[in-house]
Design a protein around this motif. Sequence first.
Motif, PDB file in Angstrom:
ATOM      1  N   VAL A 118      12.615  17.137  23.988  1.00 57.63           N
ATOM      2  CA  VAL A 118      12.935  17.204  25.422  1.00 57.63           C
ATOM      3  C   VAL A 118      14.283  16.539  25.680  1.00 57.63           C
ATOM      4  N   ARG A 119      15.117  17.237  26.442  1.00 57.17           N
ATOM      5  CA  ARG A 119      16.405  16.679  26.867  1.00 57.17           C
ATOM      6  C   ARG A 119      16.518  16.801  28.376  1.00 57.17           C
ATOM      7  N   LEU A 120      17.170  15.829  28.993  1.00 53.25           N
ATOM      8  CA  LEU A 120      17.362  15.830  30.440  1.00 53.25           C
ATOM      9  C   LEU A 120      18.760  16.318  30.785  1.00 53.25           C
ATOM     10  N   THR A 121      19.002  16.492  32.071  1.00 53.46           N
ATOM     11  CA  THR A 121      20.303  16.981  32.516  1.00 53.46           C
ATOM     12  C   THR A 121      21.391  15.952  32.249  1.00 53.46           C
ATOM     13  N   GLU A 122      22.628  16.403  32.192  1.00 50.46           N
ATOM     14  CA  GLU A 122      23.768  15.520  31.947  1.00 50.46           C
ATOM     15  C   GLU A 122      24.648  15.463  33.186  1.00 50.46           C
ATOM     16  N   THR A 123      25.335  14.344  33.333  1.00 48.60           N
ATOM     17  CA  THR A 123      26.373  14.197  34.347  1.00 48.60           C
ATOM     18  C   THR A 123      27.720  14.414  33.682  1.00 48.60           C
ATOM     19  N   ARG A 124      28.587  15.177  34.325  1.00 47.72           N
ATOM     20  CA  ARG A 124      29.895  15.454  33.736  1.00 47.72           C
ATOM     21  C   ARG A 124      30.674  14.161  33.557  1.00 47.72           C
ATOM     22  N   LYS A 125      31.169  13.959  32.349  1.00 48.76           N
ATOM     23  CA  LYS A 125      31.953  12.765  32.033  1.00 48.76           C
ATOM     24  C   LYS A 125      33.417  12.998  32.371  1.00 48.76           C
ATOM     25  N   PRO A 126      34.171  11.919  32.554  1.00 50.56           N
ATOM     26  CA  PRO A 126      35.607  12.072  32.818  1.00 50.56           C
ATOM     27  C   PRO A 126      36.283  12.871  31.713  1.00 50.56           C
ATOM     28  N   PHE A 127      37.222  13.721  32.111  1.00 48.61           N
ATOM     29  CA  PHE A 127      38.024  14.556  31.210  1.00 48.61           C
ATOM     30  C   PHE A 127      37.245  15.732  30.617  1.00 48.61           C
ATOM     31  N   VAL A 128      35.950  15.837  30.931  1.00 52.92           N
ATOM     32  CA  VAL A 128      35.197  17.012  30.495  1.00 52.92           C
ATOM     33  C   VAL A 128      35.392  18.116  31.538  1.00 52.92           C
ATOM     34  N   PRO A 129      35.749  19.326  31.123  1.00 49.65           N
ATOM     35  CA  PRO A 129      35.980  20.400  32.104  1.00 49.65           C
ATOM     36  C   PRO A 129      34.711  20.741  32.877  1.00 49.65           C
TER      37      PRO A 129
END
Length: 306
Positions: free
Chosen positions: A214-225
């Motif tokens: 199981v994996r959860l959602t991610e928050t966009r990190k700085p410099f990631v498009p």
Amino acid sequence: MNSLKCMQRSYVNFLKVMRNNVTYRTFFGLSPSLRPLENGFVGSGKQVFLHQKSSSSTVETERVEDSFLKWFLLLIPVTTFGLGTWQIKRRQWKLQLIEDMRCLTTAEPIDLPTDPTELNNLEYRRIKVHGRYDHTKELYVMPRSPVDPEREAREAGRLSSSGETGANVITPFYCTDLGITILVNRGYVPKKKINPETRQKGQVSEEVDLVGIVRLTETRKPFVPHNDIQGNRWYYRDLDAMAKVTGSEPIFVDGDLASTIPGGPIGGQTRITLRNEHMQYIITWYGLCLATSYMWYTKFIRRVPL
């Protein structure tokens, strides 16, 4: 009477000669500004007293400044020692976190719960489902490199790493026993295999048993498009957006290595190797503490000029 005047003149002349003698002035604490008087008496006692008082004030000021500098510079070894000790605790925490993740990803799989609140507490937990893939709605998360725990441990801390890049193939998976569709990361494919027509053998249509993590959602990190939804190019795991595009539930599972189908993506792409560079920091901070402590001791205890 004449003899007395002669002696007085001789004494005045002697004082005039010694007026410029450095040894004489230094020995008696006389300031260069003091001048012998014509009657044979050196400058007043008040002038000598003020000069001595000024010298004492200067010495006291220097002593205070030296004491302040001494204790201020002691903050450097004390601070670096504290940072080194803090890194020891951080390293213990990181090792425990890695061990907890390893235990979760190797534990016996459980049935997939459908309650979202329960799933939020099950990241990295192994689950099992039964169903079939919908290959017509594949999503591609890129750029990705194949997971190799040994290589990642060797390259931990590098600014960049060598190796091939490609994409992770995310495919909707209909769970026949649960009656819901979830998202499954089938695994890694190189660039030349991103097009599903190049891997038709792995596009199975029959039902399969799947074990995943199981994996959860991610928050966009700085410099990631930002994700290019129209172009089907995803750079981070946005479960709500992915679920909306594919018509599935916002449930995401990384298929394990055993889920790999010959000719298809390579499963087991869950990264559980966390960077653990705390030992380097420990050595750095304690090394600075040792060096600055020695310098402080040499300067302020042994009084050796640096």
